[in-house]
Every structure is written in C-alpha cells, then in structure tokens.
Design a protein around this motif. Structure first.
Motif, PDB file in Angstrom:
ATOM      1  N   LYS A  17       0.572  -1.086   0.351  1.00 20.51           N
ATOM      2  CA  LYS A  17       0.625   0.173  -0.123  1.00 20.51           C
ATOM      3  C   LYS A  17       1.061   1.263  -0.416  1.00 20.51           C
TER       4      LYS A  17
ATOM      5  N   LYS B  74       0.972   5.852  -0.293  1.00 20.26           N
ATOM      6  CA  LYS B  74       0.323   6.771  -0.067  1.00 20.26           C
ATOM      7  C   LYS B  74       0.402   8.151  -0.909  1.00 20.26           C
TER       8      LYS B  74
ATOM      9  N   SER C 168      -4.494   6.797  -1.110  1.00 19.37           N
ATOM     10  CA  SER C 168      -3.074   5.690  -1.044  1.00 19.37           C
ATOM     11  C   SER C 168      -4.142   4.868  -2.202  1.00 19.37           C
ATOM     12  N   TYR C 169      -2.944   3.906  -2.564  1.00 18.35           N
ATOM     13  CA  TYR C 169      -3.268   2.961  -3.490  1.00 18.35           C
ATOM     14  C   TYR C 169      -3.097   1.707  -3.124  1.00 18.35           C
ATOM     15  N   GLU C 170      -3.225   0.395  -3.490  1.00 16.39           N
ATOM     16  CA  GLU C 170      -2.693  -0.648  -2.783  1.00 16.39           C
ATOM     17  C   GLU C 170      -2.691  -1.494  -4.601  1.00 16.39           C
TER      18      GLU C 170
ATOM     19  N   ILE D 177      -2.620   1.673 -12.409  1.00 19.50           N
ATOM     20  CA  ILE D 177      -3.739   2.029 -11.682  1.00 19.50           C
ATOM     21  C   ILE D 177      -4.469   3.002 -10.611  1.00 19.50           C
TER      22      ILE D 177
ATOM     23  N   TRP E 208      -6.695  -3.643 -10.327  1.00 19.72           N
ATOM     24  CA  TRP E 208      -6.352  -2.681  -8.833  1.00 19.72           C
ATOM     25  C   TRP E 208      -6.704  -1.387  -9.555  1.00 19.72           C
TER      26      TRP E 208
ATOM     27  N   HIS F  39      -9.862  -1.432  -7.767  1.00 19.79           N
ATOM     28  CA  HIS F  39      -9.760  -2.071  -6.310  1.00 19.79           C
ATOM     29  C   HIS F  39     -10.175  -0.210  -6.479  1.00 19.79           C
ATOM     30  N   ASN F  40      -8.822   0.102  -6.097  1.00 20.61           N
ATOM     31  CA  ASN F  40      -8.326   1.540  -5.880  1.00 20.61           C
ATOM     32  C   ASN F  40      -9.670   2.651  -6.431  1.00 20.61           C
ATOM     33  N   CYS F  41     -10.237   2.762  -7.621  1.00 20.37           N
ATOM     34  CA  CYS F  41     -11.316   3.437  -7.531  1.00 20.37           C
ATOM     35  C   CYS F  41     -12.798   3.192  -6.221  1.00 20.37           C
TER      36      CYS F  41
ATOM     37  N   LEU G 233     -11.340   2.209  -2.865  1.00 21.30           N
ATOM     38  CA  LEU G 233     -10.704   1.642  -2.214  1.00 21.30           C
ATOM     39  C   LEU G 233     -11.108   4.152  -1.936  1.00 21.30           C
ATOM     40  N   ASN G 234     -11.038   4.775  -2.542  1.00 25.09           N
ATOM     41  CA  ASN G 234     -11.252   5.992  -3.108  1.00 25.09           C
ATOM     42  C   ASN G 234     -12.452   6.367  -3.412  1.00 25.09           C
TER      43      ASN G 234
END
Length: 499
Positions: free
Chosen positions: A260, A262, A267-269, A305, A331, A334-336, A338-339
């Motif tokens: 992870k 930043k 934040s990105y994973e 990502i 990913w 996933h990050n969309c 997540l944020n």
C-alpha cells in the motif's frame, strides 16, 4: 561527514575501556613513540605517562584523525554474507572532562567543536567520577587533540580545564549508515548503491553486474537501515513495454509484494510484481491533475492503477481510464472503490489504439459538437507510456469526421517519451510532428519530467490536436447522394439498368 546519518537508530555503543589526559599542546603519537623506545613494555602495548600514573592501551586501538575514522573495520572487505559482529571497531576521539552542572553551557559554547554525528552521544558518563561527564569532541575539528586559543578562552571563562582527553569510542554495525557499510564491503573503487525506490514496505534496487555477488548482503543492509522496509527486491530484467512490469528477485525479507502506498494524499494498493508503479512520478501526477477543473473530461490511455485517473475523479472530473495489463485493470477498479470514485471513473481493459478509436472517439464525437463559444469543459488525453506513446499519435489523424469544433474546445494531449538526444525537447517534438503529419511549432510545450539515466530524459509534450489533424471533413460529393439522371431513348440497355 559525506552525508547525513539517518535518524532514529539505536546507538548503545559508547563504552569506556581506557581514557587519557594530555595538555592541550601535547602531540600524543610522538609521546607514545618516545616512551615505547625507552620503556620495558610488554609487546603489543603502548605506555602513556600522565604525572605519576601509567595507563596501558592496546596497540589495535586506532588513533587517527582522518576522514576514514568512522569507517567500519577493514576486515569486512569482500564479505558476501552479513556478519554484524565483524563491524565492531574502537577509535580514539578527543573529549573534555566537565562537571555535570555545566555540561549544557559547555555544549553551547563549543557547538562548532562538539561531535555532531547522529546516533552517537555527545555526552557520556565518567567511569570514575559520578559528578563529571565526558563531552565528546569532533576529531576532524579538534586536530591532534588540541583546542584552539578561542576555545581555550571560552573554557577558562567557564572554569573548565582546557585539557583534551583521549576517549575510546566503540563503534558497531548499528553506528554505520548503509553507504559506509557497503563502501567498506565492496571492492575498492567500485560504485556503491545506497539509493533505492520505496514502494510501501518494499525497497526496489537496480543493481549493477559488479554488485550482484553482494546482492543479498546489500538487501539486508538496506532493510536494517530503513525502518518500515521489510522486503528488498532487485529488478532482473528491463520493463516489459506491453504490460509495464518486470521480473524481480527478493534479496532480503518477506516475499509479500502486495503493498500500500500513499501519493498526494491518496492511497493505492497494488501487487508490485504485476503492475507498474514509480514513486518518482508523484510530482508529475500532481502537475497534470493540477491542470484539470471540475467538469473536465480526462482520457487516460495507459492508466496503470490510477495515479492520474483517481485524483482527477476526486476533482469532480469525468474520467475514462484504460490499461492493457489485466492486473493493472483489476487494481484500478480496486483503487477506485478504495477511494470512493468508482461512479466517476469508467475503466477499460483494451489496447491503447482500440481505446482511442473506440470509447474516446465515441465520447468526443458526442461532446465536441455540443460545445458553445463559452464552453467550460476541457478534454485532456494523457498518454503515459514513454517507451511507445509517441507512436500512438497517428491514431488522432482524422479520428473524427465532420466540421471542427471551436479551436478552444480541441482536446489537449499530454504525451510522454524518452530521449537521449542532445536537445531532448526538440527531439520529442520532431518525432511527434512526424507521426502526426503536421508542425507543432508555436502550438506545444515540453516539460522535463526527470532524468532516467545518464543522457536519458523523460519528457511530457503537451499540445492541442490541430483541427486539420483531428477532423476529416466530408467531401462535397460525399455529403449528399448523387442525383439520378433521366434515362433517354438513346441509352443502351446496360445504362438504363445502371440508372
């Protein structure tokens, strides 16, 4: 010191084995040599006299005030398997015996001469006098264990005897920074790698061939000296231009490459072994996103990502993000989530050309004709694939059909590329012009992103696509079907059939 030490490391390694006192104008090496010649000392020991007291000091203790004083023990040269105990070394440094009540005043008065090396204490206890302390001085500034006239006057004002003591300072692995350790281990004259890219808990190295025999030691040292790093990897091949990932070897620590990060407060994973991520592009990501306003449209052709797409969506832009790598696409989604911007980003897993000729053309064909003279929406196309992006510019030639929109509404392209040319800005512009088939003189700007390697730059070429490139205007004959002519009696049967 060549570079600053990293803060926060334990330095428990100050011990007193022996100490010596000398008048400020005494040259110790000369005294030792004289006494050694005329005393019945046991081999391997020097004898130093101070009044009527004798002190012994092992010959192995080094008494040098030179720039190499704080280097690890020379016996570690050529080590390939890390042995931390082998780095222990005792050096002799100058010190002042000071009453503990005035230690602070002495530190303040001699701040230019006191030891400033992070990780080492400047004040240590006196082994035989509880009411006194040793103030450690910088051996590079107090040459030959002698204070200057000005320092002596300051000490006299504080009622401190200006006699410099010899203090035995024990150094170990914990006291040396990574560059010093690696410089001591690798063969003399060879380049030392102490820099790396930090991706979450992962340290990413690009080792040279001559460093590979020491790679596991290098990895362990990097992990030891950088809190939070629990995995060190080395790139073993070049970046694949299709999926933008590369093979790597774990040199030290755990093999977990899902991490992870930043960047710019977002934040990105990601799985570092399967997708592309470069922390050195943080500033560039922020620069491009800073050009966008709420309501603008961003087409990210090689989105990865989401380092352009997600912050753009955070600014209330409409985003179309694409990447050919299926892992990057996964990913990105996933990050969309997540944020919390998944409703503002349309994600695609396509070839870049197909994305431009499909979703991008469709959206531009729909939106551009609707723009008025006072339109507020701007269209940006980001093409961050520096190894190949310029070659994709030919897609914009006659991408749209019809009458051009107003000049202000033409999409702006941000195309990235590498250059080894002596004039990289002119080089990337000329290459783009050759692919587009038109001149960009006076219609583009070039931004130097970073130096990738010696004589290799990464640049961003920004320009509005010229209308005569983007649009294919229908020919008059194509605009409406040709009218049928009347048949006459003179027409042949074939002509009548055709008409």
């Amino acid at each position: 010191m060549r570079t600053l030490w990293r803060l926060g490391y334990c330095a428990r390694l100050l011990k007193t084995n022996h100490f010596r006192t000398a008048a400020s104008n005494t040259s110790f090496p000369a005294v030792w040599m004289l006494l050694a010649q005329h005393s019945g000392t046991i081999p391997g020991l020097f004898v130093v006299a101070k009044k009527n007291t004798l002190f012994t000091m092992p010959e192995t203790v080094e008494d040098k005030t030179n720039p190499e004083l704080y280097l690890p023990h020379p016996g570690v040269r050529g080590m390939t398997l890390l042995n931390r105990e082998a780095f222990k070394r005792t050096v002799v440094v100058p010190a002042l015996k000071v009453k503990k009540e005035i230690v602070h005043s002495v530190l303040k008065a001699l701040k230019q001469s006191v030891l400033q090396r992070p990780g080492l204490k400047r004040v240590v206890e006196h082994p035989e006098d509880e009411g006194s302390r040793f103030v450690i001085l910088d051996p590079h500034k107090v040459s030959e264990f002698s204070l200057g006239e000005s320092e002596q006057q300051v000490l006299k004002q504080l009622s401190v005897l200006p006699e410099v003591c010899k203090y035995h300072l024990e150094l170990s692995y914990e006291n040396f920074k990574s560059e010093e350790i690696l410089r001591a281990v690798l063969p003399e004259g060879q380049e030392v790698t102490s820099g790396f890219s930090r991706v979450g808990h992962i340290a990413h190295l690009n080792l040279r061939d001559h460093q590979l025999p020491y790679r596991h030691l290098i990895g362990q040292v990097i992990m030891d000296k950088n809190p939070g790093v629990t995995c060190v990897v080395n790139k073993t091949n070049i970046i694949d231009s299709t999926y933008r990932n590369f093979e790597m070897e774990v040199l030290a620590g755990e093999s977990n490459l899902v991490t992870k990060v930043k960047e710019n407060n977002i934040s990105y994973e990601l799985d570092f072994s399967k997708v592309y991520w470069n922390p050195r592009l943080s500033t560039e990501h922020g620069r491009i996103v800073g050009l966008l306003r709420a309501g603008d449209v961003l087409f990210d052709v090689f989105a990865g990502i989401g380092p352009f797409a997600i912050p753009a969506a955070k600014r209330s832009c409409r985003v179309f993000a694409n990447d050919l790598n299926p892992d990057s696409y996964t990913w990105l989604l996933h990050n969309c989530q997540l944020n919390k911007v998944h409703t503002k980003v349309k994600a695609f897993n396509m070839d870049g050309r197909a994305f431009l000729r499909g979703p991008v053309r469709e959206e531009l064909s729909k939106e551009l004709p609707l723009l008025g003279e006072e339109h507020k929406t701007a269209f940006h196309i980001v093409m961050n694939l520096p190894a190949l992006a310029v070659e994709f510019l030919d897609v914009f030639r006659h991408l749209l059909v019809g009458e051009p929109c107003s000049p202000a509404g033409l999409p702006t392209v941000h195309c990235y590329g590498f250059s080894k040319h002596s004039d990289p800005a002119r080089d990337i512009q000329e290459r783009a012009e050759a692919v587009l088939g038109t001149s960009l003189a006076g219609r583009c700007s070039t931004f130097l992103v970073r130096n990738v390697a010696p004589n290799k730059e990464m640049l961003c070429l920004s320009f509005q696509i010229p209308a005569d490139v983007l649009y294919k205007r229908p020919c008059p004959d194509e605009a409406k079907p040709a009218s049928k002519r009347l048949c006459t009696s003179q027409d042949s049967p074939e002509e009548k059939a055709l008409s």
